[in-house]
Scaffold this motif. Structure first.
Motif: not given
Length: 50
Positions: A18, A20-25, A50
């Motif tokens: 995960q 967190t800075d890009l909010q992707v998993e 991105y």
């Protein structure tokens, strides 16, 4: 041996990451011979949009 289109028993596993800075998993299929730098490279290549 193949199961659901995947090779089973090859010593690999799914690594859930995960960012967190890009909010992707992402889920990466890895083996124990892949070092952390290789994991990071694969993750960056996969997140290239991105």
């Amino acid at each position: 041996m193949m199961s659901d289109g995947r090779l089973v028993g090859d010593g690999s596993w799914d690594l859930h990451v995960q960012v967190t800075d890009l909010q992707v998993e992402r889920v990466l299929r890895v083996k124990s011979d892949l070092h952390i730098g290789g994991v990071m490279l694969r993750l960056v290549e996969e997140l290239g949009e991105y």
